[in-house]
Scaffold this active site. Structure first.
Site, PDB file in Angstrom:
ATOM      1  N   SER A   1       0.835  -1.196   0.000  1.00  0.00           N
ATOM      2  CA  SER A   1       0.000   0.000   0.000  1.00  0.00           C
ATOM      3  C   SER A   1       0.873   1.251   0.000  1.00  0.00           C
ATOM      4  O   SER A   1       1.723   1.423   0.885  1.00  0.00           O
ATOM      5  CB  SER A   1      -0.919   0.009   1.227  1.00  0.00           C
ATOM      6  OG  SER A   1      -1.829   1.082   1.161  1.00  0.00           O
TER       7      SER A   1
ATOM      8  N   CYS B   1      -7.234   1.216  11.579  1.00  0.00           N
ATOM      9  CA  CYS B   1      -8.366   0.477  11.027  1.00  0.00           C
ATOM     10  C   CYS B   1      -9.219  -0.188  12.095  1.00  0.00           C
ATOM     11  O   CYS B   1     -10.323  -0.633  11.814  1.00  0.00           O
ATOM     12  CB  CYS B   1      -7.865  -0.585  10.042  1.00  0.00           C
ATOM     13  SG  CYS B   1      -6.998   0.102   8.622  1.00  0.00           S
TER      14      CYS B   1
ATOM     15  N   THR C   1     -11.172   1.132 -15.391  1.00  0.00           N
ATOM     16  CA  THR C   1     -10.278   2.060 -16.067  1.00  0.00           C
ATOM     17  C   THR C   1      -9.015   2.272 -15.234  1.00  0.00           C
ATOM     18  O   THR C   1      -9.085   2.547 -14.039  1.00  0.00           O
ATOM     19  CB  THR C   1     -10.967   3.414 -16.308  1.00  0.00           C
ATOM     20  OG1 THR C   1     -12.131   3.189 -17.114  1.00  0.00           O
ATOM     21  CG2 THR C   1     -10.045   4.378 -17.019  1.00  0.00           C
TER      22      THR C   1
END
Length: 378
Positions: A196, A320, A234
């Site tokens: 990440s 988180c 995309t």
């Protein structure tokens, strides 16, 4: 402001942001478009992939651009489980994992997969003896993070992969989110790795899934077939180019960063000895960018708020899961006393952390310590 919450997210490097802005302005074309500008965008995308391959010393692995490690972990774990379901149903993990892994595990368990948790040592590492005892012909998937996001322990990835060599059908996935830029990323004997960007001074919304074999996963996202058919949608070319730049910068500065962070980590450990009652939870051989400490008898949330009043940003567990009212599973697995767990905070550092920051931290700690000293269990 003193920012000691870099395990949650880091400040973006100017060079990374500049790459993102430049590509947005000059290469806003769709790499899948058939015209000449689409072809130019496609070439730039492949150049970014090549730069990542060079930075991480990859060979023939497939590089999939994603929105972050949560997506990468989901793609790898679900994709491998679905692909290998005809050959077995057992998955091995541990309580050390990030929610983006553990929640996937729990979901797969509801779909008929058998979940096994490997034991954790008192140092917060995978118990290799127990791990080996769990391996059998029904195991199809093993997942383990390289560096723990709560305590900083470096997991025995190499030793695990050696044990797995006797079970060639097992897919071995590694969550390397807290490792890149602080520990070497080695793909040998690993089937997939999640990364990440915002953990190493890249932008949020940037991630990678590195695959040894692009055909090893069943796609969990269907659509136009972008990213080798595994991540349709995309392509975010500006983000992908910026991520390549962030990886190159992180890897090239890794040795200098580790040396600096070891100095910061040790300075704080040594100074904390002057504060009776404060306990250091992170092992000395943990990654130096994370330091978990406890104030037994004081709630971690109280400490975070107390430091915040003085513009010092620390965390309780991981960003988180810090709002969930339950004991941290990582610290519990290490048999740490519940009072220490409830009173734990995490300090985490990056390339911008200096010894001046350490001195500033202790100026504030003096104030906070006096505020909570009567509550401390010494």
């Amino acid at each position: 402001m003193l920012y000691f919450d870099n395990a949650a997210t880091t400040r973006v490097q100017p060079e990374v942001l500049n790459s993102f802005m430049k590509v947005n302005q000059t290469f806003f074309y769709n790499p899948n478009s058939p015209h000449v500008k689409g072809s130019e965008a496609q070439r730039l995308l492949e150049e970014a992939r090549a730069q990542i391959r060079q930075s991480l010393h990859l060979n023939e692995e497939t590089i999939i651009f994603t929105s972050g490690a949560t997506e990468s972990n989901n793609m790898a774990l679900k994709g491998a489980a679905y692909q290998k379901k005809p050959f077995g149903k057992t998955i091995i993990t541990s309580v050390l994992e990030h929610p983006s892994v553990l929640e996937v595990m729990r979901q797969l368990e509801t779909e008929g997969f058998k979940l096994k948790f490997v034991n954790v040592t008192d140092k917060g590492q995978i118990d290799l003896t127990h791990f080996e005892s769990l391996l059998n012909s029904d195991v199809i998937l093993v997942t383990c993070m390289q560096v723990n996001n709560i305590m900083g322990q470096i997991q025995p990835i190499r030793e695990m992969s050696q044990l797995l060599s006797a079970y060639p059908k097992v897919h071995f996935h590694v969550d390397a989110v807290q490792a890149l830029g602080k520990q070497p990323i080695v793909m040998q004997d690993i089937d997939s790795i999640a990364i990440s960007g915002h953990k190493f001074n890249g932008l949020k919304g940037q991630g990678l899934l590195i695959l040894k074999n692009a055909h090893a996963l069943t796609p969990i996202i269907q659509g136009g077939g972008q990213e080798f058919g595994l991540r349709s949608g995309t392509v975010n070319l500006p983000s992908d180019v910026a991520l390549a730049k962030a990886i190159r910068l992180a890897v090239s500065h890794q040795h200098v960063l580790i040396k600096g962070l070891k100095g910061v980590n040790m300075a704080i450990r040594n100074q904390l000895q002057q504060y009776p009652g404060i306990v250091v939870n992170s092992p000395e051989d943990a990654s130096p960018h994370i330091l978990n400490i406890s104030f037994p008898g004081v709630r971690g949330e109280v400490l975070v708020n107390a430091f915040s009043k003085h513009d010092v940003m620390v965390s309780t567990t991981s960003a988180c899961s810090s709002k969930h009212a339950k004991l941290n599973e990582v610290l519990s697995a290490m048999n740490i006393d519940s009072s220490n767990i409830l009173g734990s905070i995490r300090l985490s550092f990056d390339r911008h952390t200096s010894m001046d920051d350490v001195n500033r931290f202790f100026e504030v700690l003096d104030i906070v310590y006096k505020e909570v000293e009567e509550l401390l269990r010494k």
